[in-house]
Write an enzyme that holds these catalytic residues in place. Structure first.
Site, PDB file in Angstrom:
ATOM      1  N   GLY A   1      95.431  47.029 125.856  1.00 26.51           N
ATOM      2  CA  GLY A   1      96.103  47.657 126.993  1.00 26.51           C
ATOM      3  C   GLY A   1      97.265  48.574 126.665  1.00 26.51           C
TER       4      GLY A   1
ATOM      5  N   ASN B   1      97.043  51.803 126.576  1.00 24.41           N
ATOM      6  CA  ASN B   1      96.955  52.894 127.561  1.00 24.41           C
ATOM      7  C   ASN B   1      97.440  52.430 128.925  1.00 24.41           C
ATOM      8  OD1 ASN B   1      95.745  55.557 126.563  1.00 24.41           O
ATOM      9  ND2 ASN B   1      94.483  54.012 125.524  1.00 24.41           N
TER      10      ASN B   1
ATOM     11  N   MET C   1      85.442  47.810 128.327  1.00 27.46           N
ATOM     12  CA  MET C   1      84.306  47.847 127.404  1.00 27.46           C
ATOM     13  C   MET C   1      82.942  47.659 128.080  1.00 27.46           C
ATOM     14  SD  MET C   1      85.763  48.631 124.686  1.00 27.46           S
ATOM     15  CE  MET C   1      84.496  48.403 123.461  1.00 27.46           C
TER      16      MET C   1
ATOM     17  N   ILE D   1      79.763  49.679 130.428  1.00 31.59           N
ATOM     18  CA  ILE D   1      79.216  50.925 130.962  1.00 31.59           C
ATOM     19  C   ILE D   1      79.056  50.748 132.467  1.00 31.59           C
ATOM     20  CG2 ILE D   1      77.186  52.434 130.937  1.00 31.59           C
ATOM     21  CD1 ILE D   1      76.933  51.637 127.931  1.00 31.59           C
ATOM     22  N   LEU D   2      79.585  51.710 133.205  1.00 32.77           N
ATOM     23  CA  LEU D   2      79.552  51.564 134.664  1.00 32.77           C
ATOM     24  C   LEU D   2      78.170  51.865 135.228  1.00 32.77           C
ATOM     25  CD1 LEU D   2      82.905  52.974 136.047  1.00 32.77           C
ATOM     26  CD2 LEU D   2      82.438  50.845 134.857  1.00 32.77           C
TER      27      LEU D   2
ATOM     28  N   ASN E   1      88.205  58.170 132.500  1.00 31.75           N
ATOM     29  CA  ASN E   1      88.182  57.356 131.283  1.00 31.75           C
ATOM     30  C   ASN E   1      88.877  58.117 130.163  1.00 31.75           C
ATOM     31  OD1 ASN E   1      87.282  55.254 129.459  1.00 31.75           O
ATOM     32  ND2 ASN E   1      85.705  56.665 128.722  1.00 31.75           N
TER      33      ASN E   1
ATOM     34  N   HIS F   1      88.654  58.605 125.955  1.00 33.52           N
ATOM     35  CA  HIS F   1      87.796  58.356 124.799  1.00 33.52           C
ATOM     36  C   HIS F   1      88.498  58.881 123.539  1.00 33.52           C
ATOM     37  CE1 HIS F   1      84.125  57.706 122.584  1.00 33.52           C
ATOM     38  NE2 HIS F   1      84.263  58.909 122.058  1.00 33.52           N
TER      39      HIS F   1
ATOM     40  N   GLU G   1      77.134  58.948 135.260  1.00 31.93           N
ATOM     41  CA  GLU G   1      76.167  57.894 134.918  1.00 31.93           C
ATOM     42  C   GLU G   1      75.840  57.815 133.432  1.00 31.93           C
ATOM     43  OE1 GLU G   1      74.261  61.635 135.796  1.00 31.93           O
ATOM     44  OE2 GLU G   1      75.675  60.451 136.958  1.00 31.93           O
TER      45      GLU G   1
ATOM     46  N   ASP H   1      80.381  58.429 128.197  1.00 28.97           N
ATOM     47  CA  ASP H   1      81.286  59.422 127.596  1.00 28.97           C
ATOM     48  C   ASP H   1      80.788  60.845 127.832  1.00 28.97           C
ATOM     49  OD1 ASP H   1      82.836  57.294 126.627  1.00 28.97           O
ATOM     50  OD2 ASP H   1      81.661  57.163 124.789  1.00 28.97           O
TER      51      ASP H   1
HETATM   52  C1  GRF Z   1      91.404  53.451 123.309  1.00 31.71           C
HETATM   53  O1  GRF Z   1      91.244  53.958 122.012  1.00 31.71           O
HETATM   54  C2  GRF Z   1      90.563  54.217 124.294  1.00 31.71           C
HETATM   55  O2  GRF Z   1      90.404  55.565 123.958  1.00 31.71           O
HETATM   56  C3  GRF Z   1      89.243  53.504 124.219  1.00 31.71           C
HETATM   57  O3  GRF Z   1      89.569  52.151 124.054  1.00 31.71           O
HETATM   58  C4  GRF Z   1      90.852  52.038 123.429  1.00 31.71           C
HETATM   59  C5  GRF Z   1      91.677  51.173 124.326  1.00 31.71           C
HETATM   60  O4  GRF Z   1      92.925  50.891 123.772  1.00 31.71           O
HETATM   61  N1  GRF Z   1      88.438  53.782 125.392  1.00 31.71           N
HETATM   62  P1  GRF Z   1      94.038  50.170 124.656  1.00 31.71           P
HETATM   63  O5  GRF Z   1      93.413  48.868 125.164  1.00 31.71           O
HETATM   64  O6  GRF Z   1      94.406  51.076 125.782  1.00 31.71           O
HETATM   65  O7  GRF Z   1      95.158  49.919 123.721  1.00 31.71           O
END
Ligand code: GRF
Length: 205
Positions: free
Chosen positions: A16, A18, A94, A96-97, A111, A113, A146, A149
């Site tokens: 977490g 982000n 983690m 896929i929607l 999202n 990536h 759908e 990424d």
């Molecule tokens: C990040 O690298 C993001 O780009 C990917 O998953 C990771 C999540 O990291 N989708 P965090 O849980 O936000 O630290």
């Protein structure tokens, strides 16, 4: 300053960082949005502790508690709607929607990536880029559609891979950029400045 703040929901599965960047940007007033709910599919996610420490409501929805993916997503849509969520931010979520979530929030799910899409989609994107030998990689914030990424790209930030870099140092450099890029993209959305034309996202002045 707009009259009211954008209500966001954040979906997480892991550490977490982000989520933390979004918490910091919303609580400092850097972006005109407020997090209404954090949902994790992983009861042990450190992201839940971050939500708690910031006084944010959170909910654990374990996939195994539901018979089907549709049931799981219907529960998620229910929680997001209950909290008045207008924008869903996937932050290390983690899964896929499927159609249930996508249809409930059309072009309202974004999202992040850790690569410059369309290069290196999927898991371990930083390692894929490192092993491929590219000299520049980075991160991408995009709308979710759908395909994995794949949706329209809102913004990208580049990171140079240096001789002395390792997968670990590269991951750290990209993550640092992610923490700038994600709040920036949310800010643009909250300001109503994103216009999608086919798959091009125009940033309005
Ligand atoms: C990040 O690298 C993001 O780009 C990917 O998953 C990771 C999540 O990291 N989708 P965090 O849980 O936000 O630290």
């Amino acid at each position: 300053m707009s009259a009211r703040k954008l209500s966001i929901g954040v979906l997480v599965s892991g550490q977490g960082t982000n989520l933390q960047a979004i918490i910091d940007a919303t609580s400092s007033g850097k972006i005109d949005a407020s997090i209404k709910i954090v949902i994790s599919d992983n009861p042990n996610a450190y992201a839940l502790k971050r939500a708690e420490d910031s006084g944010l409501p959170s909910k654990v929805l374990k996939r195994s508690a539901f018979k089907t993916k549709v049931d799981f997503e219907e529960a998620a849509v229910g929680v997001l709607s209950e909290h008045g969520v207008e924008l869903v931010c996937l932050a290390g979520f983690m899964r896929i929607l499927g159609k249930t979530l996508l249809r409930a929030f059309p072009m309202r799910i974004i999202n992040i990536h850790p690569a410059l899409l369309p290069a290196f989609p999927g898991l371990n994107a930083q390692e894929q880029a490192f092993d491929y030998g590219v000299k520049v990689t980075g991160c991408t914030v995009h709308f979710v559609d759908e395909k994995t990424d794949h949706g329209p790209i809102i913004l990208q930030e580049a990171v140079t891979i240096l001789e002395e870099d390792t997968v670990a140092s590269l991951k750290a450099k990209i993550l640092k950029k992610e923490h700038e890029a994600y709040p920036k993209a949310i800010k643009l959305f909250a300001q109503g400045r994103l216009k999608i034309e086919n798959r091009r996202v125009c940033i309005m002045p």
